[in-house]
Design an enzyme around this catalytic site. Structure first.
Site, mmCIF file in Angstrom:
data_model
loop_
_atom_site.group_PDB
_atom_site.id
_atom_site.type_symbol
_atom_site.label_atom_id
_atom_site.label_comp_id
_atom_site.label_asym_id
_atom_site.label_seq_id
_atom_site.Cartn_x
_atom_site.Cartn_y
_atom_site.Cartn_z
ATOM 1 C CG HIS A 111 -22.036 -19.405 29.341
ATOM 2 N ND1 HIS A 111 -22.933 -18.859 28.453
ATOM 3 C CD2 HIS A 111 -21.787 -18.451 30.265
ATOM 4 C CE1 HIS A 111 -23.212 -17.613 28.834
ATOM 5 N NE2 HIS A 111 -22.526 -17.339 29.925
ATOM 6 C CB SER A 117 -16.283 -16.742 37.683
ATOM 7 O OG SER A 117 -17.611 -16.533 38.055
ATOM 8 C CG HIS A 159 -6.309 3.172 -1.410
ATOM 9 N ND1 HIS A 159 -7.663 3.144 -1.343
ATOM 10 C CD2 HIS A 159 -5.872 2.779 -0.193
ATOM 11 C CE1 HIS A 159 -8.043 2.753 -0.135
ATOM 12 N NE2 HIS A 159 -6.966 2.519 0.575
ATOM 13 C CG PHE A 207 -16.950 -15.682 26.945
ATOM 14 C CD1 PHE A 207 -17.912 -16.201 26.087
ATOM 15 C CD2 PHE A 207 -17.301 -15.462 28.259
ATOM 16 C CE1 PHE A 207 -19.204 -16.491 26.534
ATOM 17 C CE2 PHE A 207 -18.584 -15.738 28.718
ATOM 18 C CZ PHE A 207 -19.538 -16.252 27.859
ATOM 19 C CD GLU A 263 -15.341 -10.832 27.009
ATOM 20 O OE1 GLU A 263 -15.726 -10.060 26.087
ATOM 21 O OE2 GLU A 263 -16.044 -11.093 28.008
ATOM 22 C CG HIS A 273 -1.780 -1.089 1.452
ATOM 23 N ND1 HIS A 273 -3.153 -0.930 1.463
ATOM 24 C CD2 HIS A 273 -1.545 -2.408 1.650
ATOM 25 C CE1 HIS A 273 -3.718 -2.113 1.657
ATOM 26 N NE2 HIS A 273 -2.777 -3.027 1.785
ATOM 27 C CG HIS A 299 -16.529 -21.351 34.164
ATOM 28 N ND1 HIS A 299 -15.614 -20.760 35.022
ATOM 29 C CD2 HIS A 299 -17.718 -21.303 34.812
ATOM 30 C CE1 HIS A 299 -16.230 -20.377 36.123
ATOM 31 N NE2 HIS A 299 -17.501 -20.699 36.032
ATOM 32 C CG ASP A 308 -24.014 -20.438 33.122
ATOM 33 O OD1 ASP A 308 -25.141 -19.986 33.415
ATOM 34 O OD2 ASP A 308 -22.963 -20.062 33.677
#
Ligand code: TPP
Ligand code: MG
Length: 684
Positions: free
Chosen positions: A490, A400, A277, A454, A429, A29, A478, A486
């Site tokens: 999860h 947790s 471009h 997550f 996150e 670029h 977890h 959950d």
């Protein structure tokens, strides 16, 4: 030549070097370097506290090119400023980090000038950028680091740390979610040492930015709590310098400088055009651009007389002066505060303090045991207590994740007392991932935490940590369907396999509390790559290590935990994490029935794979093909250890929302499943 003309000559040299390199590589670029050259030039030449002769000086201002596609802008600037190379031992070398030859080798194999800037390859590149939004995210971590380092190391009369963090970003960066999270966090933390320079050129790759981007960015950042200022013309050095001064005059909140620019400025035919471009200009266009800069149109990679000297007189002289003042200050500091000075030196070299592993917990045998998130919390606290520059936090799940640092003096990282070591990243996150990378790049042993599921939200940052070879700890709890009620939103399934597939990432899933201690020990000495720590929500037995092999075996990634008499098993049972208890239970049942079994605990595949073949043959002898693995996750990859004749017990679907005991039943995980599989392999 007047100062003004010299400035213009330097700016045009940055532009033409970038144009020539992109043209020669026939890839890259050129537009962004052309448009942004004055912005970056005036920052480096007149503001950046940076000594090109000492690129790792701890109190240097950080410059991040978040718009990584404009890499030639950075390479040209590193070259012209005379930034020296630093070798793997941290010694400054005679040669330049980016020589003219390296600019000519832009984007070629093994060059110092890869397509996008890579911090582990090129001295002076503070972080690896290219995936838009990551660089600005890193810059927030660097700013957090500066605030912490200043609180920790500075003493009255000894302002060791007061560096600033500058990040240049484009429309793409500003559009990315991670940048929004990071800006929100930076505003909340009142990081007045942070300055983003937004190249408002109103164009992206597909077309005018207006096709996809119409929000009022300035108002948005005001809402985040930033100080916002504007430069109406990217070529106006006076306005630019006013904006940088304005940033320095606002130390109470981060600053966004919106710079209105024209991509490919100076190229008459492409000016303000959005066509192509992201591609080389082409020979004809290159000539036109050079004409417009008053450049000899056939000259290639030309650095006119006076350019190097002007950089030396500017950033070179100022940086050398600032750095030598700092060195003198540090010499006095070392006399007065030898312990702190020693800490700083060790931190800079990615070493750990003496006694970093003292008082790490060992856990007595306990059939009820504890969740690995619990043991993790205890080990993490012991480590952080021993390592003053270890800090981090969770994305709103610290309770947790058990990642709160609770020892005396740990404290909270809150504005405006920044000495606390518990960072509250909020529910962000991705920005957390990018920030812990920036913190680590600034010397801290940083950690993040959230639910394992997550990790998907922060994977892009984790991947860059692996690419950058930096020792971030990514802590997750977890870890499986064991999450229970959950439910599948999860419950991670494929994440373990995905991180195991990531180059240069260690993935630990310890099988009891004592393996947790071992996992952390291995992760802490792994200085050139990140570690993913995967812990359970639910308890598992703490194994009796007088009966089974010591947990120290975990340092090899996989080890024989329990063996058949005489060390000649007919079947091998492999497991990680909470499932290890079932492999052990099956072993005991099989033993009682006279079946010769071995249990291999595999908390870290990568460390196991790195062992020599004799060790691996001793753990998984090739003549024993009856093998069973059990892990409550996608089975991908277990073939490697189980072979084609074995049985892999794992997850083949998403989980479900129910109490854990019902889930284990539904998805088929317990001791008896392992026993049955082992027996069927042995024809029993
Ligand atoms: C996460 C991510 N998505 C897409 C890209 C591909 N990409 C590179 S440059 C670019 C255009 C970005 O526009 P802008 O930030 O305005 O840069 P400019 O073209 O103005 O220099 C895109 C989409 C990328 N590098 N990273
Ligand atoms: Mg743009």
């Amino acid at each position: 030549m007047s100062e003004k003309n010299l400035d213009q000559l330097c700016i045009n040299t940055i532009r033409t070097l970038s144009i020539d390199a992109v043209q020669q590589a026939n890839s890259g670029h050129p537009g962004a370097p052309m448009g942004l050259a004055p912005v970056v030039y005036s920052l480096w030449q007149y503001f950046l506290n940076y000594d090109p002769a000492s690129p790792l000086w701890p109190n240097r201002d950080r410059f991040v090119l978040s718009a990584g596609h404009a890499s030639m802008l950075l390479y040209s600037t590193l070259h012209l400023s005379g930034v020296k190379a630093v070798n793997a031992k941290g010694e400054v070398e005679k040669g330049l980090s980016v020589s003219l030859d390296e600019i000519k080798r832009f984007r070629q194999l093994d060059s110092r000038t890869p397509g996008h800037p890579e911090s582990h390859i090129t001295t002076g590149v503070e972080t690896t950028t290219g995936p838009l939004g990551q660089g600005v995210g890193n810059s927030v971590g660097m700013a957090i680091a500066e605030k912490f380092l200043a609180s920790h190391f500075n003493r009255s009369g000894f302002d060791l740390f007061n560096f600033k963090v500058y990040a240049v970003c484009g429309d793409g960066d500003i559009m990315e979610g991670v940048a929004g999270e990071a800006a929100s966090l930076a505003g909340h933390l009142q990081l007045g040492n942070l300055c983003w320079i937004y190249d408002n050129n109103r164009v992206t790759l597909d077309g005018p930015a207006s096709w996809s981007f119409g929000e009022d960015v300035m108002t948005r950042f005001v809402g985040y709590g930033w100080h916002v200022t504007r430069v109406a013309d990217a070529n106006d050095l006076l306005q630019l310098s006013r904006a940088y001064k304005d940033f320095l005059a606002h130390p109470d909140k981060p600053t966004l400088i919106v710079v209105d620019s024209h991509i490919g400025y100076g190229s008459p035919h492409k000016q303000d055009s959005f066509e192509a471009h992201g591609e080389p200009l082409g020979e004809a266009e290159v000539k036109l651009a050079k004409q417009s800069y008053g450049w000899p149109e056939d000259a290639k990679f030309l650095v006119p007389d006076g350019v190097y000297a002007h950089f030396q007189d500017g950033i070179g002289a100022r940086g050398a002066n600032e750095r030598s003042k700092w060195e003198a200050l540090f010499a006095d500091y070392s006399k007065k505060y030898p312990e702190l000075a020693d800490q700083l030196g060790k931190m800079q070299r990615r070493q750990l303090p003496d006694g970093w592993d003292k008082n790490l917990p060992t856990f007595p045998a306990d059939p009820k045991g504890m969740a690995t998130r619990e043991s993790s919390g205890k080990v993490l606290n012991a480590l952080a207590k021993n390592i003053p520059w270890m800090m981090g936090g969770s994305a709103d799940l610290a309770k947790s994740n058990k990642t709160n640092l609770t020892f005396e003096g740990a404290g909270e990282f809150f504005p405006v007392n920044f000495e606390g070591r518990n960072v509250h990243f909020g529910v962000r996150e991705h920005a957390m991932g990018a920030a812990v990378n920036g913190m680590c790049l600034s010397g801290l042993r940083s950690f993040s935490a959230t639910f394992f599921n997550f990790s998907d939200y922060m994977r892009a940052s984790m991947r860059l940590a692996a690419l950058m070879e930096i020792p971030v700890l990514f802590i997750f709890t977890h870890d499986s369907i064991g999450v229970g009620e959950d439910g599948p939103t999860h419950q991670p399934v494929e994440q373990l396999a995905a991180f195991r597939a990531m180059p240069n990432m260690l993935v630990f899933r310890p099988g009891d509390a004592n393996e947790v201690t071992e996992a952390y020990k291995s992760a802490m000495v792994h200085t050139h790559g990140p570690s993913t720590m995967v812990f359970s929500r639910q308890p598992m037995p703490t194994l009796d290590r007088t009966k089974y092999a010591p947990a120290a075996g975990a340092a090899k990634g996989g080890y024989i935990l329990a063996d058949a008499e005489g060390g000649k098993p007919d079947v091998i049972l492999l497991a990680t994490g909470t499932e290890l208890q079932w492999a052990v239970g099956a072993y005991e049942k099989l033993k009682a029935e006279g079946v010769k079994a071995r249990v291999v605990s595999m908390p870290c595949w990568e460390l196991y794979d790195a062992q020599d073949s004799a060790y691996k043959e001793s753990v998984l002898p090739s003549n024993v093909t009856a093998r069973v693995s059990i892990e409550m996750a996608a089975t991908l990859g277990w073939e490697r250890y189980v072979g084609l004749k074995g049985k892999i017990i794992g997850m083949h679907s998403f989980g479900a929302s129910a109490p854990i005991k019902d889930l284990l039943k539904k998805f088929g995980f317990d001791t008896d499943v392992v026993v049955t599989a082992a027996k069927s392999l042995l024809g029993k």
